[in-house]
Write a protein that holds these residues in place. Structure first.
Motif, PDB file in Angstrom:
ATOM      1  N   ILE A  66     -34.454 -44.554  74.677  1.00 43.36           N
ATOM      2  CA  ILE A  66     -33.996 -43.314  75.087  1.00 43.36           C
ATOM      3  C   ILE A  66     -32.564 -42.948  74.477  1.00 43.36           C
ATOM      4  CG2 ILE A  66     -33.478 -41.532  76.776  1.00 43.36           C
ATOM      5  CD1 ILE A  66     -36.036 -42.534  78.174  1.00 43.36           C
ATOM      6  N   ILE A  67     -31.799 -43.949  74.688  1.00 38.67           N
ATOM      7  CA  ILE A  67     -30.494 -43.813  74.135  1.00 38.67           C
ATOM      8  C   ILE A  67     -30.036 -45.248  73.383  1.00 38.67           C
ATOM      9  CG2 ILE A  67     -29.656 -42.258  75.843  1.00 38.67           C
ATOM     10  CD1 ILE A  67     -28.277 -44.716  77.300  1.00 38.67           C
ATOM     11  N   LEU A  83     -40.857 -44.361  81.622  1.00 39.63           N
ATOM     12  CA  LEU A  83     -40.562 -44.607  82.955  1.00 39.63           C
ATOM     13  C   LEU A  83     -41.675 -44.107  83.695  1.00 39.63           C
ATOM     14  CD1 LEU A  83     -36.881 -43.429  82.240  1.00 39.63           C
ATOM     15  CD2 LEU A  83     -37.312 -45.098  83.566  1.00 39.63           C
ATOM     16  N   LEU A  86     -43.576 -39.231  85.547  1.00 37.47           N
ATOM     17  CA  LEU A  86     -42.932 -38.346  84.733  1.00 37.47           C
ATOM     18  C   LEU A  86     -43.316 -36.868  85.181  1.00 37.47           C
ATOM     19  CD1 LEU A  86     -41.168 -37.973  82.204  1.00 37.47           C
ATOM     20  CD2 LEU A  86     -43.138 -37.210  81.007  1.00 37.47           C
ATOM     21  N   ALA A  88     -40.835 -34.609  85.047  1.00 39.30           N
ATOM     22  CA  ALA A  88     -40.026 -33.469  84.493  1.00 39.30           C
ATOM     23  C   ALA A  88     -41.028 -32.806  83.372  1.00 39.30           C
ATOM     24  CB  ALA A  88     -39.043 -34.215  83.938  1.00 39.30           C
TER      25      ALA A  88
ATOM     26  N   TYR B  84     -35.449 -29.349  77.144  1.00 37.34           N
ATOM     27  CA  TYR B  84     -36.211 -30.584  77.124  1.00 37.34           C
ATOM     28  C   TYR B  84     -35.247 -31.583  77.886  1.00 37.34           C
ATOM     29  CZ  TYR B  84     -40.673 -29.192  75.471  1.00 37.34           C
ATOM     30  OH  TYR B  84     -41.885 -28.733  75.434  1.00 37.34           O
ATOM     31  N   MET B  86     -34.432 -32.776  80.783  1.00 37.13           N
ATOM     32  CA  MET B  86     -34.810 -33.760  81.880  1.00 37.13           C
ATOM     33  C   MET B  86     -35.994 -34.799  81.012  1.00 37.13           C
ATOM     34  SD  MET B  86     -34.039 -32.776  85.026  1.00 37.13           S
ATOM     35  CE  MET B  86     -35.325 -32.679  86.344  1.00 37.13           C
ATOM     36  N   ILE B  87     -36.796 -34.043  80.234  1.00 34.55           N
ATOM     37  CA  ILE B  87     -37.915 -35.064  79.573  1.00 34.55           C
ATOM     38  C   ILE B  87     -37.171 -36.014  78.787  1.00 34.55           C
ATOM     39  CG2 ILE B  87     -39.752 -34.794  78.109  1.00 34.55           C
ATOM     40  CD1 ILE B  87     -40.371 -32.205  79.262  1.00 34.55           C
ATOM     41  N   LEU B  88     -36.132 -35.603  78.172  1.00 33.47           N
ATOM     42  CA  LEU B  88     -35.647 -36.525  76.992  1.00 33.47           C
ATOM     43  C   LEU B  88     -34.841 -37.671  77.592  1.00 33.47           C
ATOM     44  CD1 LEU B  88     -34.153 -33.995  74.687  1.00 33.47           C
ATOM     45  CD2 LEU B  88     -36.331 -35.467  74.374  1.00 33.47           C
ATOM     46  N   ASP B  89     -34.631 -37.446  78.995  1.00 31.27           N
ATOM     47  CA  ASP B  89     -33.929 -38.499  79.910  1.00 31.27           C
ATOM     48  C   ASP B  89     -35.080 -39.702  80.269  1.00 31.27           C
ATOM     49  OD1 ASP B  89     -31.247 -38.613  80.289  1.00 31.27           O
ATOM     50  OD2 ASP B  89     -31.385 -38.183  82.322  1.00 31.27           O
ATOM     51  N   GLN B  90     -36.011 -39.137  80.018  1.00 31.55           N
ATOM     52  CA  GLN B  90     -37.153 -40.102  80.601  1.00 31.55           C
ATOM     53  C   GLN B  90     -38.112 -40.648  79.438  1.00 31.55           C
ATOM     54  OE1 GLN B  90     -38.835 -39.265  84.488  1.00 31.55           O
ATOM     55  NE2 GLN B  90     -37.677 -37.412  84.517  1.00 31.55           N
ATOM     56  N   VAL B  91     -38.192 -40.090  78.770  1.00 34.76           N
ATOM     57  CA  VAL B  91     -39.217 -40.669  77.353  1.00 34.76           C
ATOM     58  C   VAL B  91     -38.294 -40.224  76.198  1.00 34.76           C
ATOM     59  CG1 VAL B  91     -41.485 -40.419  78.305  1.00 34.76           C
ATOM     60  CG2 VAL B  91     -40.411 -38.342  77.316  1.00 34.76           C
ATOM     61  N   TYR B  92     -38.855 -41.154  75.143  1.00 35.19           N
ATOM     62  CA  TYR B  92     -38.013 -41.195  73.770  1.00 35.19           C
ATOM     63  C   TYR B  92     -39.125 -40.074  72.937  1.00 35.19           C
ATOM     64  CZ  TYR B  92     -37.088 -41.649  68.803  1.00 35.19           C
ATOM     65  OH  TYR B  92     -36.739 -41.507  67.614  1.00 35.19           O
ATOM     66  N   ILE B  93     -38.565 -38.825  72.308  1.00 32.68           N
ATOM     67  CA  ILE B  93     -39.300 -38.157  71.540  1.00 32.68           C
ATOM     68  C   ILE B  93     -38.246 -37.869  70.286  1.00 32.68           C
ATOM     69  CG2 ILE B  93     -40.542 -35.948  71.256  1.00 32.68           C
ATOM     70  CD1 ILE B  93     -40.690 -35.752  74.194  1.00 32.68           C
ATOM     71  N   LYS B 245     -30.606 -40.432  69.231  1.00 30.65           N
ATOM     72  CA  LYS B 245     -30.586 -41.161  70.562  1.00 30.65           C
ATOM     73  C   LYS B 245     -29.040 -40.872  71.432  1.00 30.65           C
ATOM     74  CE  LYS B 245     -33.938 -44.304  69.769  1.00 30.65           C
ATOM     75  NZ  LYS B 245     -34.362 -45.763  69.867  1.00 30.65           N
TER      76      LYS B 245
END
Lengths: 274, 252
Positions: A66-67, A83, A86, A88, B84, B86-93, B245
């Protein structure tokens, strides 16, 4: 042991930091962790142990892709890690079924795959009767169940669990713990962040302790937790005696290497006893 | 690739379905909402100020419909990474897919309003068909413009969150400078060049020409807008890709 297994993720001396404003148009790096190295093996379940703010969640985000780390190298041989749970991705005004699609695609499933698994997801979450009602009418337990169920059936290559084992009612908590145990028995790679030593001992076959942005030790969950709890206790006692907070003591330069601190206090205990 | 196509279409469909789902009249608002919007302007400029005279209603409606498409798309697309968060904090898009979600949902919504507008123009205003082939060309051009400007702002805003406040003013300024409720010909000649550099003023004028006067749009401007859109979009892609990222980190 697990050492012969294939490595699916390697981090080599990575550092991750956040920019913090330190003045007008100026910023400094606030490091979450520095020079951290970690391997993740195919099929293992690894627990990450550490106090709040030790960088566990940030490390999870790096593993999930993700990062990106600010320094160091990362190698990963999987394309899909997510994770678990989800919520969110939910759109509150839409129905449970519509939300299965909305969250499912975010977790890497195609619409086709979701359609095939739709009934399983609904049954597992046990929300058949409310499946056409908007998610805004769901209880928090129902939402947690739905989120967990979608995530389980999205079958990611690597499952990252960040304190999710407390969701839903007792019955579902048991069911979700059961599901995670099943995953662990299969060849599923799992990374855990939890504050519950019992769950870590029961579910994980390896644990890694992160303190002050560094890996303190890597071993079996029992070994790691023993030392970790010992260090936490020492810091608690010291904090009480000198009237500072536990985090202050943990971050003090004398305790940069917690294992040395433990040795020091073990020796002290022995002297006092003898 | 297929995976992310499903993300875009499913999330865009979710946007569309959730609009007005919670209101009593539900899907009826899809028609009511733009209708009331048009009525407000019609009342103020057509009746109250009694401007324009013959053919002014058609003139005004064309401007408003295509402006509204641009405005609502831009509003949502420019802030899509925030939406997005909150979502970007949990999955990679990959972030470069995100702008397509509001661009598509707004295109579908606006297409229905455009269909209503066309029906009105042909039935009550005697619209002309001779140059109608240009109509889809203009719409595709506007779609490209929306995607380009929207993606560019989406890529930039996370670095300058304060810019979100400025966009509202910028859009307002553009609204008043796009010759929607007045005629360019009524403006003093020495300031008319402003309308030439505003792509939306040109597009709205071109729509009017095609629909009401059977006039083909000026090709040079059209090509310029397309080229500029492609250029801006390529820059946006580059940024969205480069900071892919990095965005989840700076949104905290």
């Amino acid at each position: 042991m697990i050492m012969k297994r294939k490595i699916v993720f390697t981090a080599n001396e990575i550092s991750v930091g956040y920019k913090v404003k330190s003045g007008f148009m100026r910023s400094d790096m606030d490091w979450v962790f520095q020079d951290l190295s970690i391997d993740l093996y195919q099929g293992e379940s690894l627990a990450i142990v550490g106090r709040n703010g030790a960088g566990k969640s940030t490390l999870m985000k790096v593993i999930a892709g993700i990062i990106e780390q600010d320094k160091g190298e990362v190698e990963r041989s999987f394309s899909n890690a997510s994770l678990l749970s989800l919520q969110a991705g939910f759109v509150m005004a839409l129905s449970g079924e519509e939300n299965i699609y909305l969250s499912g695609v975010l977790l890497g499933m195609t619409r086709k795959e979701i359609k095939l698994r739709l009934n399983e997801i609904i049954d597992y979450a046990d929300i058949r009767r409310s499946i056409n009602k908007p998610v805004s009418t769901y209880s928090s337990g129902m939402k947690a169940r739905l989120g967990f169920s979608i995530a389980i059936f999205s079958k990611p290559e690597i499952v990252l669990i960040d304190e999710v084992l407390g969701v839903g009612d007792d019955e579902f908590r048991e069911k979700s713990t059961e599901a995670i145990k099943d995953m662990i028995k299969s060849d599923q790679t799992v990374v855990f962040v939890s504050h519950n030593p019992q769950i870590i001992k029961e579910l994980c076959d390896r644990a890694i302790w992160i303190e002050n942005g560094r890996v303190v030790m890597t071993s079996t969950p029992t070994e790691v937790l023993k030392k970790y709890q010992r260090f936490t206790m020492i810091c608690g006692v010291v904090a009480k005696n000198i009237g500072k907070t536990t985090s202050d003591v943990r971050l003090h330069k004398n305790n940069i290497d917690p294992l040395k601190t433990i040795e020091r206090f073990d020796a002290l205990d022995k002297k006092n006893a003898g | 690739m297929n995976k992310y196509l499903d993300v875009v279409t499913t999330r865009a469909m979710g946007d569309l379905k959730s609009t007005n789902r919670e209101s009593r009249l539900g899907a009826l608002w899809w028609v009511l909402d733009p209708l009331l919007y048009l009525l407000v302007f019609y009342f103020v400029f057509g009746v109250f100020l009694n401007r324009g005279g013959d053919g002014f209603v058609a003139y005004l409606l064309i401007g408003l419909v295509f402006w509204r498409w641009f405005e609502s798309s831009l509003h949502q697309t420019s802030s899509i990474i925030f939406t997005y968060k909150m979502i970007l904090d949990q999955v990679y898009i990959p972030k470069l897919y995100l702008p397509f979600i509001p661009v598509i949902s707004n295109f579908v919504k606006s297409s229905m309003i455009v269909a209503m507008l066309l029906a009105y123009l042909f039935i009550f205003e005697g619209a002309v068909l001779s140059q109608i082939v240009w109509f889809p060309v203009l719409m595709i051009t506007q779609l490209m413009l929306i995607l380009a400007v929207g993606s560019f702002l989406a890529a930039l805003l996370p670095f300058y969150p304060d810019g979100k406040n400025l966009i509202g003013y910028g859009v307002n300024l553009m609204f008043f400078m796009s010759a929607i409720f007045y005629r360019i010909d009524d403006m003093p000649e020495d300031i008319r060049y402003i309308f030439l550099i505003n792509p939306l003023a040109y597009l709205i004028d071109a729509y009017r020409g095609v629909l009401m006067e059977g006039q083909a749009p000026a090709l040079v401007n059209l090509v310029m807008i397309i080229l500029a859109s492609v250029f801006v979009y390529v820059i946006s892609l580059f940024m969205l890709n480069k900071y892919d990222k990095h965005y989840p980190k700076i949104l905290n």
